[in-house]
Each structure stands twice: as C-alpha cells, then as structure tokens.
Motif scaffolding. Structure first.
Motif, mmCIF file in Angstrom:
data_model
loop_
_atom_site.group_PDB
_atom_site.id
_atom_site.type_symbol
_atom_site.label_atom_id
_atom_site.label_comp_id
_atom_site.label_asym_id
_atom_site.label_seq_id
_atom_site.Cartn_x
_atom_site.Cartn_y
_atom_site.Cartn_z
ATOM 1 N N GLN A 1 40.877 -101.737 27.349
ATOM 2 C CA GLN A 1 40.451 -100.336 27.249
ATOM 3 C C GLN A 1 39.866 -99.854 28.571
ATOM 4 O OE1 GLN A 1 40.892 -98.269 24.295
ATOM 5 N NE2 GLN A 1 40.728 -96.866 26.033
ATOM 6 N N ASP B 1 41.252 -96.699 30.565
ATOM 7 C CA ASP B 1 40.364 -95.594 30.937
ATOM 8 C C ASP B 1 40.382 -95.352 32.440
ATOM 9 O OD1 ASP B 1 39.694 -95.294 28.281
ATOM 10 O OD2 ASP B 1 37.742 -96.282 28.465
ATOM 11 N N LEU C 1 40.398 -106.703 24.096
ATOM 12 C CA LEU C 1 40.400 -105.269 23.829
ATOM 13 C C LEU C 1 39.472 -104.467 24.733
ATOM 14 C CD1 LEU C 1 40.689 -105.216 19.943
ATOM 15 C CD2 LEU C 1 42.481 -104.857 21.656
ATOM 16 N N ASP C 2 38.263 -104.965 24.995
ATOM 17 C CA ASP C 2 37.332 -104.231 25.856
ATOM 18 C C ASP C 2 37.887 -104.085 27.263
ATOM 19 O OD1 ASP C 2 35.497 -103.857 23.814
ATOM 20 O OD2 ASP C 2 34.270 -105.580 24.386
ATOM 21 N N ALA D 1 46.775 -94.561 24.993
ATOM 22 C CA ALA D 1 45.346 -94.329 25.185
ATOM 23 C C ALA D 1 44.486 -95.447 24.602
ATOM 24 C CB ALA D 1 44.950 -92.993 24.564
ATOM 25 N N SER D 2 45.121 -96.425 23.984
ATOM 26 C CA SER D 2 44.383 -97.538 23.385
ATOM 27 C C SER D 2 45.120 -98.846 23.678
ATOM 28 C CB SER D 2 44.263 -97.349 21.867
ATOM 29 O OG SER D 2 45.538 -97.507 21.265
ATOM 30 N N PRO D 3 44.406 -99.966 23.604
ATOM 31 C CA PRO D 3 45.081 -101.251 23.795
ATOM 32 C C PRO D 3 46.212 -101.461 22.785
ATOM 33 C CG PRO D 3 42.729 -101.553 23.981
ATOM 34 C CD PRO D 3 42.954 -100.143 23.505
ATOM 35 N N GLU D 4 45.983 -101.057 21.554
ATOM 36 C CA GLU D 4 47.018 -101.216 20.531
ATOM 37 C C GLU D 4 48.298 -100.496 20.931
ATOM 38 O OE1 GLU D 4 43.034 -101.773 18.601
ATOM 39 O OE2 GLU D 4 43.854 -100.259 19.935
#
Length: 77
Positions: free
Chosen positions: A56, A60, A52-53, A33-36
C-alpha cells in the motif's frame, strides 16, 4: 566490472506470489489503488497478508499520496 541493479525492478514486495515493487508500481499507474487490485493485475490473490502495508505504501507513493512527515521542533522558552 560493477553491476548496477535497479532496486525497484528486483525488490520483492510479496514473497508468497513473488510480486516485485516494479509490478506493484505498474499496477498502480494502471489504476490499482489497493494491494488486492495490484495483485489481481498479476493474476494473484493476497496469501498471508504480511506484505499489505508495504504494498500500500508503494501504491500510495506511485499515486502521489506518499505520507509526508512533518518535523516538529520545540522552541526554547
């Protein structure tokens, strides 16, 4: 001969780790659910953070959480 390229396969999201959009999408479908979390699926960590943006946004969109813009129009009085 025309060569058709699937942009999702070759679009680089993270240049530091050379992670493609298709890899981020696949990670999202597997629960990231996150880039990480998506990068961890590739055995990588976030480096400079410039991606990252976008990463994400891709996650999403893949999870159906795409940001929908609402068109607001002004009415003549």
């Amino acid at each position: 001969m025309v060569r058709i390229i699937d942009i999702y396969v070759c679009m680089i999201v993270c240049i530091c780790n050379r992670i493609t959009e298709s890899e981020v999408r696949k990670a999202a479908r597997c629960g990231a659910a996150s880039p990480e979390a998506a990068y961890a699926c590739q055995g990588c960590n976030v480096q400079c953070g410039c991606c990252l943006d976008f990463a994400q946004d891709v996650i999403d969109e893949e999870l159906g959480k795409a940001k929908h813009l609402r068109l607001v129009t002004a009415r003549a009085a």
